[in-house]
Design an enzyme around this catalytic site. Structure first.
Site, PDB file in Angstrom:
ATOM      1  N   LYS A   7      41.546  35.776  10.927  1.00 31.65           N
ATOM      2  CA  LYS A   7      40.828  36.632   9.984  1.00 31.65           C
ATOM      3  C   LYS A   7      41.071  36.114   8.580  1.00 31.65           C
ATOM      4  O   LYS A   7      42.142  35.582   8.280  1.00 31.65           O
ATOM      5  CB  LYS A   7      41.355  38.073  10.057  1.00 31.65           C
ATOM      6  CG  LYS A   7      40.363  39.101   9.564  1.00 31.65           C
ATOM      7  CD  LYS A   7      39.490  39.562  10.706  1.00 31.65           C
ATOM      8  CE  LYS A   7      38.653  40.760  10.352  1.00 31.65           C
ATOM      9  NZ  LYS A   7      38.060  41.360  11.552  1.00 31.65           N
TER      10      LYS A   7
ATOM     11  N   GLY B 279      32.467  56.761   8.455  1.00 25.93           N
ATOM     12  CA  GLY B 279      31.941  55.518   7.893  1.00 25.93           C
ATOM     13  C   GLY B 279      30.566  55.204   8.443  1.00 25.93           C
ATOM     14  O   GLY B 279      30.410  54.956   9.628  1.00 25.93           O
TER      15      GLY B 279
ATOM     16  N   ALA C  61      36.232  50.645  13.946  1.00 28.15           N
ATOM     17  CA  ALA C  61      37.206  50.171  12.957  1.00 28.15           C
ATOM     18  C   ALA C  61      38.291  49.336  13.631  1.00 28.15           C
ATOM     19  O   ALA C  61      38.635  49.570  14.797  1.00 28.15           O
ATOM     20  CB  ALA C  61      37.838  51.356  12.232  1.00 28.15           C
TER      21      ALA C  61
HETATM   22  N1  PHE Z   1      33.882  41.682  11.873  1.00 28.51           N
HETATM   23  C1  PHE Z   1      34.002  41.142  13.175  1.00 28.51           C
HETATM   24  C2  PHE Z   1      35.144  41.797  13.920  1.00 28.51           C
HETATM   25  O1  PHE Z   1      36.032  42.409  13.335  1.00 28.51           O
HETATM   26  C3  PHE Z   1      34.296  39.695  13.066  1.00 28.51           C
HETATM   27  C4  PHE Z   1      33.273  38.724  13.479  1.00 28.51           C
HETATM   28  C5  PHE Z   1      31.925  38.868  13.218  1.00 28.51           C
HETATM   29  C6  PHE Z   1      33.681  37.599  14.118  1.00 28.51           C
HETATM   30  C7  PHE Z   1      31.032  37.934  13.603  1.00 28.51           C
HETATM   31  C8  PHE Z   1      32.806  36.640  14.535  1.00 28.51           C
HETATM   32  C9  PHE Z   1      31.458  36.810  14.269  1.00 28.51           C
HETATM   33  O2  PHE Z   1      35.214  41.728  15.125  1.00 28.51           O
END
Ligand code: PHE
Length: 349
Positions: A78, A181, A261
């Site tokens: 991340k 949200g 979330a």
């Molecule tokens: N926001 C997504 C999640 O938390 C992350 C993600 C989005 C990863 C698109 C890869 C492609 O799971």
């Protein structure tokens, strides 16, 4: 920060201070055991860089667990971009391009997509310098667009699985669902729930979002501090993390929790706290894989959108059944049961 990184069981942390935007960039790679790391880029103000780093590390771990449940060949990662309060929009594109260059320099250690505070348009800008390591650009830019609706589909499926488990009936018709949200996940979720005949109540902090759902679409609204006391069938947290904790759990008046979330439980004992209260908790990392799953399938496996929807719904539905069954069999919280299932895969790919 030294102690935070030292205590972390993940693999790699990349730190960058971006002077022109006065922003901190942290990329946390939890595990590349099952494949290269992939995870969203979260962009928002934090009280201090340490908190931002901690968020990146926790979220990266969440991604690893997320992929492990359906056995996807991706590792957990991340990125967090901690921008100053009232960040000047004029600085945004430059910051994203410099960030994209950093992602590119990592040469495939970390792939990224949208997350809280970023959207497909931002992915387009990041991809200018970061391609081919950037997912979910807009269709005009050759991507699959927002991951939110797919995450929402997974949450919807999870809510049905909870209804089935608690009420014996998967249908959400007439069920009271409280959505925290109404953003890129909560928004489409609300639309699907209403279409399926659920009674929806929502909360948000963004004035425009509140105006849209409450004033234009007539969806009942509760203020953010009142949400934990609202009586409902299902509570669906689709905003920030850490909202299920020693303060909120005793107040909850829901039968089950399933939301999009990340990192909904604040501390290790919170899963058990929910179990003791007889609230069925669908673990976040089982529920919210839909966005990443669909985007990775669409962009790396050439899935059609129908196939992506099918995969998201069946995978999450089945995974939750397994989690609920294991929790009952072992007499543990659903969180522990899900960690056991994910942990097996993370240790033995
Ligand atoms: N926001 C997504 C999640 O938390 C992350 C993600 C989005 C990863 C698109 C890869 C492609 O799971």
């Amino acid at each position: 920060m030294e102690s935070l990184i030292g205590q972390w069981e993940g693999e790699t942390v990349i730190t960058r201070y971006d002077r022109p935007a006065n922003a901190w960039i942290f990329i946390a790679v939890y595990s590349t055991l099952l494949g290269p790391a992939a995870g969203g880029t979260r962009m928002k103000p934090y009280p201090d860089p340490r908190t931002a780093l901690q968020d990146a590390m926790l979220l990266a771990k969440g991604m690893a667990y997320k992929y492990a449940i359906p056995g996807m060949p991706w590792g957990g990662g991340k990125a967090v971009i901690a921008v100053p309060d009232a960040f000047d929009p004029a600085l945004r594109a430059g910051l994203l391009r410099r960030y994209g260059k950093l992602v590119h320099q990592l040469g495939g250690l970390f792939y990224t997509g949208p997350d809280m505070g970023t959207c497909s348009l931002d992915m387009n800008v990041i991809a200018e310098t970061g391609a081919p390591y950037v997912f979910a650009c807009t269709p005009e830019a050759g991507g699959c667009g927002s991951s939110g609706p797919f995450t929402a589909l997974g949450v919807f499926t999870a809510i049905q699985a909870c209804c089935k488990h608690v009420f014996g009936e998967a249908s959400v018709q007439g069920r009271k669902v409280l959505v925290q949200g109404a953003g890129s996940v909560g928004g489409p979720l609300i639309t699907s729930l209403l279409a399926a005949g659920a009674e929806v109540i929502f909360s948000d902090v963004d004035r425009d979002v509140i105006r849209h759902y409450r004033d234009e679409r007539g969806v009942p609204f509760v203020e953010k501090d009142e949400i934990y006391q609202v009586e409902c069938d299902i509570f669906s947290p689709c905003a920030g993390g850490g909202i299920l904790n020693r303060n909120t759990i005793p107040a909850l008046r829901c039968k089950a929790i399933a939301g999009g979330a990340n990192n909904q439980l604040q501390a290790a004992g919170d899963g058990e706290r929910l179990r003791v209260r007889d609230i069925l908790y669908a673990p976040d990392f089982v529920v919210n894989v839909g966005g990443a799953m669909a985007v990775l399938g669409l962009e790396t496996l050439k899935w059609s959108r129908d196939r992506a929807e099918e995969e998201v719904a069946t995978t999450i539905g089945r995974a939750l059944q397994r989690v609920f069954a294991l929790a009952e069999k072992k007499d543990v919280s659903t969180e522990v049961a899900a960690e056991v299932i994910a942990g097996e895969r993370l240790q033995a790919p």
